[in-house]
Design a protein around this motif. Structure first.
Motif, PDB file in Angstrom:
ATOM      1  N   LYS A  64      -2.833   4.690  -8.687  1.00  0.00           N
ATOM      2  CA  LYS A  64      -4.191   4.934  -8.220  1.00  0.00           C
ATOM      3  C   LYS A  64      -5.201   3.953  -8.808  1.00  0.00           C
ATOM      4  CE  LYS A  64      -3.445   9.926  -7.633  1.00  0.00           C
ATOM      5  NZ  LYS A  64      -3.877  11.281  -8.080  1.00  0.00           N
ATOM      6  N   SER A  65      -5.017   3.591 -10.075  1.00  0.00           N
ATOM      7  CA  SER A  65      -5.978   2.729 -10.763  1.00  0.00           C
ATOM      8  C   SER A  65      -5.243   1.588 -11.460  1.00  0.00           C
ATOM      9  CB  SER A  65      -6.768   3.528 -11.806  1.00  0.00           C
ATOM     10  OG  SER A  65      -7.462   4.595 -11.197  1.00  0.00           O
ATOM     11  N   ARG A 116      -7.167  -1.270  -5.785  1.00  0.00           N
ATOM     12  CA  ARG A 116      -7.052  -0.177  -6.746  1.00  0.00           C
ATOM     13  C   ARG A 116      -7.671  -0.518  -8.104  1.00  0.00           C
ATOM     14  NH1 ARG A 116      -2.842   0.618  -3.249  1.00  0.00           N
ATOM     15  NH2 ARG A 116      -2.097   2.776  -2.993  1.00  0.00           N
ATOM     16  N   GLU A 127       0.834  -1.205   0.000  1.00  0.00           N
ATOM     17  CA  GLU A 127       0.000   0.000   0.000  1.00  0.00           C
ATOM     18  C   GLU A 127       0.870   1.256   0.000  1.00  0.00           C
ATOM     19  OE1 GLU A 127      -3.039   2.796   0.257  1.00  0.00           O
ATOM     20  OE2 GLU A 127      -3.030   0.727  -0.441  1.00  0.00           O
ATOM     21  N   THR A 179       1.362   3.848  -3.200  1.00  0.00           N
ATOM     22  CA  THR A 179       0.990   5.251  -2.998  1.00  0.00           C
ATOM     23  C   THR A 179       2.163   6.161  -3.360  1.00  0.00           C
ATOM     24  OG1 THR A 179      -0.586   4.694  -1.256  1.00  0.00           O
ATOM     25  CG2 THR A 179       0.230   6.956  -1.299  1.00  0.00           C
TER      26      THR A 179
END
Length: 296
Positions: A72-73, A202, A63, A67
């Motif tokens: 994000k996707s 995500r 995670e 980040t």
């Protein structure tokens, strides 16, 4: 002397600084000593009672790194580790034919027939990665990090100069990460549950190719989470209608009331990389998304 810097200086040394500054203590650094810092003591961290801590670490490490990398996707690609690229399947068939073993030839012919899924997976990942390179918020390919369809996904992204993610799992028979994963995004898991959670955290879509027990487990867990409302609805694309409809009788599930009419709309069958990408473009109106630098 920088007085302004003193305002924001740490009040305590960091754990990293202290761990690096430790001096050897021959009398207390032996294997049975309890003197080690708890977070630097691997034997302590591997105790059964520390399982909740290890699970938290497997949640946090991927995670935090994703980040930091601006991920994000993602589009998740599932599928068999046993599906080979066409050139490898042809070699396997030639070897079987040279031996003259009918059963081996039949298996090799089946592998060759399935190899087109490797090529479609590779092309799909390339299409996604190439299109995403022009977007303000790219969509990244994520796979289980192993061979077969997983390799094809990472390979497709790699071949067009993009990053991709691999979520490897420790297995009794050692699984090596395929060579196409972006190194800083190649993770290794002990807990299947944490790995599957990261697949979905995500994801904006799941793309599922033919596979065995592992693929079915990942596919049905995702369908269950969406069906029960435990996670948001997202496209599930299943490559190869003939394979999936022979494997799973969805009509029987509806006829017997095992699933509700309408649950079959949780997924879509697709046959080609272009068809899959067109469906995702339509679902998310990707044509209207701002390109990189255009603002949001």
């Amino acid at each position: 002397m920088n007085k302004r810097k003193d305002l924001t200086a740490r009040n305590f040394p960091s754990a990293k600084d202290e761990a690096r500054a430790l001096q050897p203590r021959p009398d207390y650094d032996g294997p049975s000593s309890a003197y080690k810092l708890a977070f630097g003591d691997s034997e302590f961290l591997l105790r059964d009672e520390l399982r909740p801590v290890r699970m938290q670490l497997e949640l946090l490490k991927p995670e935090l790194i994703q980040t930091e990398q601006g991920i994000k996707s993602t589009i998740v690609m599932f599928g068999s580790a046993r599906i080979k690229p066409r050139e490898d399947a042809l070699k396997t068939l030639a070897t079987a034919q040279a031996k003259g073993d009918a059963a081996e030839i039949k298996r090799a012919e089946a592998q060759l027939a399935m190899s087109h899924f490797y090529e479609e997976a590779r092309r799909f990942a390339a299409i996604v990665t190439r299109a995403s390179a022009e977007r303000a918020d790219p969509i990244y390919i994520v796979t289980g990090g192993g061979p077969g369809i997983m390799e094809a996904g990472n390979r497709g992204a790699y071949e067009v100069g993009g990053k991709s993610i691999g979520l490897n799992i420790v297995l009794p028979h050692e699984q090596h990460p395929n060579p196409y994963i972006t190194p800083e995004l190649c993770f290794r898991f002990h807990y299947f549950a944490m790995r599957k959670m990261h697949f979905l955290m995500r994801s904006v879509a799941l793309v599922c190719f033919p596979g065995g027990f592992g693929t079915l487990d990942e596919l049905f867990e995702t369908m269950t989470l969406i069906q029960t409302g435990k996670c948001r609805r997202r496209p599930i694309l299943m490559f190869g209608r003939e394979f999936w409809t022979r494997l799973i009788d969805f009509d029987l599930l509806i006829e017997t009331g095992m699933i509700s009419a309408g649950d079959e709309q949780l997924f879509h069958f697709v046959e080609t990389a272009e068809e899959a990408w067109a469906l995702l473009e339509s679902t998310y109106d990707l044509h209207a998304m701002p390109a990189s630098g255009d603002g949001v």
